[in-house]
Motif scaffolding. Structure first.
Motif, mmCIF file in Angstrom:
data_model
loop_
_atom_site.group_PDB
_atom_site.id
_atom_site.type_symbol
_atom_site.label_atom_id
_atom_site.label_comp_id
_atom_site.label_asym_id
_atom_site.label_seq_id
_atom_site.Cartn_x
_atom_site.Cartn_y
_atom_site.Cartn_z
ATOM 1 N N TRP A 13 -6.514 16.694 -6.285
ATOM 2 C CA TRP A 13 -5.060 16.678 -6.307
ATOM 3 C C TRP A 13 -4.457 14.647 -6.489
ATOM 4 C CZ3 TRP A 13 -1.969 20.542 -6.394
ATOM 5 C CH2 TRP A 13 -2.157 21.986 -5.858
ATOM 6 N N LEU A 14 -3.540 15.198 -7.940
ATOM 7 C CA LEU A 14 -2.599 13.406 -7.944
ATOM 8 C C LEU A 14 -1.629 13.358 -7.801
ATOM 9 C CD1 LEU A 14 -4.706 10.854 -9.832
ATOM 10 C CD2 LEU A 14 -2.506 12.287 -11.555
ATOM 11 N N LEU A 15 -1.235 12.286 -6.600
ATOM 12 C CA LEU A 15 -0.030 12.320 -5.843
ATOM 13 C C LEU A 15 0.502 11.108 -6.054
ATOM 14 C CD1 LEU A 15 1.502 13.335 -3.328
ATOM 15 C CD2 LEU A 15 -0.027 11.129 -2.102
ATOM 16 N N ASN A 16 2.013 11.357 -6.470
ATOM 17 C CA ASN A 16 2.616 10.233 -7.203
ATOM 18 C C ASN A 16 4.127 10.492 -6.512
ATOM 19 O OD1 ASN A 16 1.661 8.322 -9.806
ATOM 20 N ND2 ASN A 16 0.726 10.753 -9.465
ATOM 21 N N GLY A 17 4.351 8.952 -6.193
ATOM 22 C CA GLY A 17 5.959 9.450 -5.800
ATOM 23 C C GLY A 17 6.102 7.906 -4.628
ATOM 24 N N SER A 18 7.221 7.516 -4.132
ATOM 25 C CA SER A 18 7.620 7.065 -2.826
ATOM 26 C C SER A 18 8.263 8.180 -1.130
ATOM 27 C CB SER A 18 8.227 6.387 -3.690
ATOM 28 O OG SER A 18 9.476 6.624 -3.746
ATOM 29 N N GLY A 37 -5.836 3.346 3.435
ATOM 30 C CA GLY A 37 -7.383 2.911 2.574
ATOM 31 C C GLY A 37 -7.352 3.515 1.105
ATOM 32 N N MET A 38 -6.227 4.500 0.657
ATOM 33 C CA MET A 38 -6.996 5.550 0.053
ATOM 34 C C MET A 38 -5.798 4.331 -1.407
ATOM 35 S SD MET A 38 -6.535 9.910 0.523
ATOM 36 C CE MET A 38 -7.365 10.164 1.216
ATOM 37 N N ASP A 39 -7.369 4.598 -3.064
ATOM 38 C CA ASP A 39 -6.313 3.949 -4.234
ATOM 39 C C ASP A 39 -5.509 4.426 -4.389
ATOM 40 O OD1 ASP A 39 -9.122 2.225 -3.665
ATOM 41 O OD2 ASP A 39 -9.983 3.164 -5.480
ATOM 42 N N GLY A 40 -4.177 3.082 -4.614
ATOM 43 C CA GLY A 40 -3.302 3.797 -4.574
ATOM 44 C C GLY A 40 -1.965 4.259 -3.976
ATOM 45 N N PHE A 41 -2.911 3.856 -2.684
ATOM 46 C CA PHE A 41 -2.031 3.908 -1.897
ATOM 47 C C PHE A 41 -1.228 2.699 -1.313
ATOM 48 C CE2 PHE A 41 -1.569 4.668 3.010
ATOM 49 C CZ PHE A 41 0.039 4.705 3.039
ATOM 50 N N GLU A 42 0.052 2.149 -0.902
ATOM 51 C CA GLU A 42 0.507 0.630 -0.293
ATOM 52 C C GLU A 42 2.083 1.050 0.381
ATOM 53 O OE1 GLU A 42 1.751 -1.698 -3.524
ATOM 54 O OE2 GLU A 42 -0.357 -1.563 -4.631
ATOM 55 N N ARG A 43 1.418 0.772 1.320
ATOM 56 C CA ARG A 43 3.271 0.343 2.242
ATOM 57 C C ARG A 43 4.254 -0.521 1.793
ATOM 58 N NH1 ARG A 43 0.268 2.960 7.358
ATOM 59 N NH2 ARG A 43 -1.801 2.987 6.589
ATOM 60 N N PHE A 78 2.941 5.917 -3.390
ATOM 61 C CA PHE A 78 1.663 6.758 -3.708
ATOM 62 C C PHE A 78 1.447 6.467 -5.596
ATOM 63 C CE2 PHE A 78 3.513 8.170 -0.300
ATOM 64 C CZ PHE A 78 2.809 8.275 0.334
ATOM 65 N N ASP A 79 0.891 5.606 -5.915
ATOM 66 C CA ASP A 79 0.347 5.686 -7.975
ATOM 67 C C ASP A 79 -1.056 5.879 -7.989
ATOM 68 O OD1 ASP A 79 0.187 4.951 -10.190
ATOM 69 O OD2 ASP A 79 0.349 2.764 -9.810
ATOM 70 N N ASN A 80 -0.948 7.044 -8.477
ATOM 71 C CA ASN A 80 -1.644 7.812 -9.020
ATOM 72 C C ASN A 80 -3.209 8.314 -7.638
ATOM 73 O OD1 ASN A 80 -0.854 9.387 -11.556
ATOM 74 N ND2 ASN A 80 -1.770 6.667 -12.737
ATOM 75 N N VAL A 81 -3.016 8.283 -6.180
ATOM 76 C CA VAL A 81 -3.404 8.349 -5.558
ATOM 77 C C VAL A 81 -4.470 9.772 -5.373
ATOM 78 C CG1 VAL A 81 -3.782 8.681 -2.879
ATOM 79 C CG2 VAL A 81 -2.064 7.604 -4.021
#
Length: 383
Positions: free
Chosen positions: A149-154, A187-193, A212-215
């Motif tokens: 699944w490709l996850l995007n949002g905040s 640590g997943m790519d595209g996941f930031e705090r 979440f940027d294309n996680v």
């Protein structure tokens, strides 16, 4: 004071052990954690070593296989009043059950040992910058890409947001109320705090923004049916609101106790201020209101233990106890006089911490909406 009959002897033995542990391991560090803006990771590991995390988990994960809600109630009552920033209730009774009840055996085998030990701290990400209590308005989206699944949002205002190693993320997967719950790992790519948000109260509780940027979320990190997460979240909110009610009342009780001591020690015009009629009447009124709120809270806890707690009754408990807490801490601060405005006095902190109670886990306005709809007063059905 109301005599509570909810607990048995073994519960009170557990309470004593929690109280001693908190006195030794939590309360001496309150100032440091407030300054740091979060509790330490070490306290989570220490709680795990004591067996205080997700006690319902199977023994093969390090749990106690003890699914008795009252033990978590005691943790809340003993820890929350003095260190409300240690969100052990969120970990144990709000997020943990998603894995325990909804997770696959493979997911439990992978995550539960760390959750029970305190190595993996839990969070749940529902609230968004433009969406608060209305979970149907979630904008974060997950798209099925076949093998992931490709996850995007905040998300925002996420409790345990900085420390969490595993986050249950609510994301739209289709039209209407089609929402999925996704396990996002540190640590997943595209996941930031984002930043640790500065707040009026709960200074030691890390509350963060999440992005979440294309996680790429593996299919094995989907919790349950990816189209039916909304219903799952609604089912778990009743327990969250009872946990909230317990915390609110525990804080109100603590505020009342320290104020009772204060008005008996503080003197004016040659006598303790607690002996003046105004003080006596204020304390008497608060005691009465708190006993009524405790009775409602314990009633709802019994209903929950028997599986009979309704959404409306949970909303009533959350609404009433949060409002009682607000009135009690306000009156208690007033009885402290100028000292109550000083942050070195605990009542000042209790006052600030209590303000969020009428907002999180559903605002007082949303609670009234739920209760009103339960009475058949739904404007949507009248149009």
């Amino acid at each position: 004071m109301l005599k509570r009959t909810l607990y048995d002897e073994e519960h009170e033995i557990f309470r004593n052990s929690v109280r001693k542990w908190a006195e030794a391991e939590i309360f001496p560090h309150i100032e440091d954690w407030r300054d740091a803006g979060c509790v330490s990771r070490e306290i989570w590991r220490k709680a795990g070593a004591q067996g205080f995390l997700c006690m319902y988990a199977d023994e093969k994960y390090g749990g106690l296989a003890l699914d008795d809600f009252r033990y978590d109630m005691i943790l809340c009552e003993e820890i929350n009043p003095r260190e409300p920033g240690f969100f052990i209730g969120l970990h144990n009774r709000i997020v943990g059950p998603y894995l325990h009840k909804l997770g696959t055996e493979e997911q439990r085998d992978r995550f539960m040992p760390g959750i029970v030990s305190g190595e993996t701290i839990l969070a749940i990400a529902m609230t968004e910058p433009g969406t608060g209590s209305d979970l149907g308005g979630v904008k974060t989206r997950a798209v099925d890409m076949g093998d992931h699944w490709l996850l995007n949002g905040s998300k925002t205002y996420i409790s345990n947001g900085l420390l969490a190693g595993l986050i249950v993320v609510a994301a739209r997967t289709g039209d209407g109320h089609e929402i999925g719950l996704f396990l996002v790992e540190d640590g997943m790519d595209g996941f930031e705090r984002g930043r640790n948000l500065k707040k009026m109260g709960l200074k030691s509780q890390d509350t963060a923004e999440l992005f979440f940027d294309n996680v790429k979320v593996p299919k094995e990190n989907v919790l349950g049916d990816p189209r039916r997460g909304f219903k799952t979240m609604m089912m778990n909110l009743a327990e969250e609101r009872i946990m909230g009610a317990l915390g609110f009342m525990a804080r109100a009780e603590y505020a009342f106790g320290i104020t009772l001591d204060y008005v008996m020690d503080r003197r004016a015009f040659g006598q303790p201020i607690g002996t003046f009629q105004n003080s006596r009447f204020k304390m008497a009124s608060m005691r009465t209101e708190m006993d009524a709120a405790w009775a409602l809270t314990d009633h709802c806890a019994r209903e929950h233990l028997s599986g009979q707690l309704s959404v409306e009754m949970a909303a009533e408990a959350k609404l009433f106890t949060s409002e009682v807490e607000a009135r009690v801490v306000d009156e208690c601060l007033q009885l402290h006089g100028g000292a109550g405005f000083m942050d070195e006095y605990e009542i000042s902190r209790l006052y600030s911490d209590a303000r969020i109670s009428r907002i999180y886990a559903g605002t007082s306005e949303i609670m009234r909406e739920i209760i009103g709809r339960g009475l058949g007063l739904d404007s949507r059905s009248r149009n």
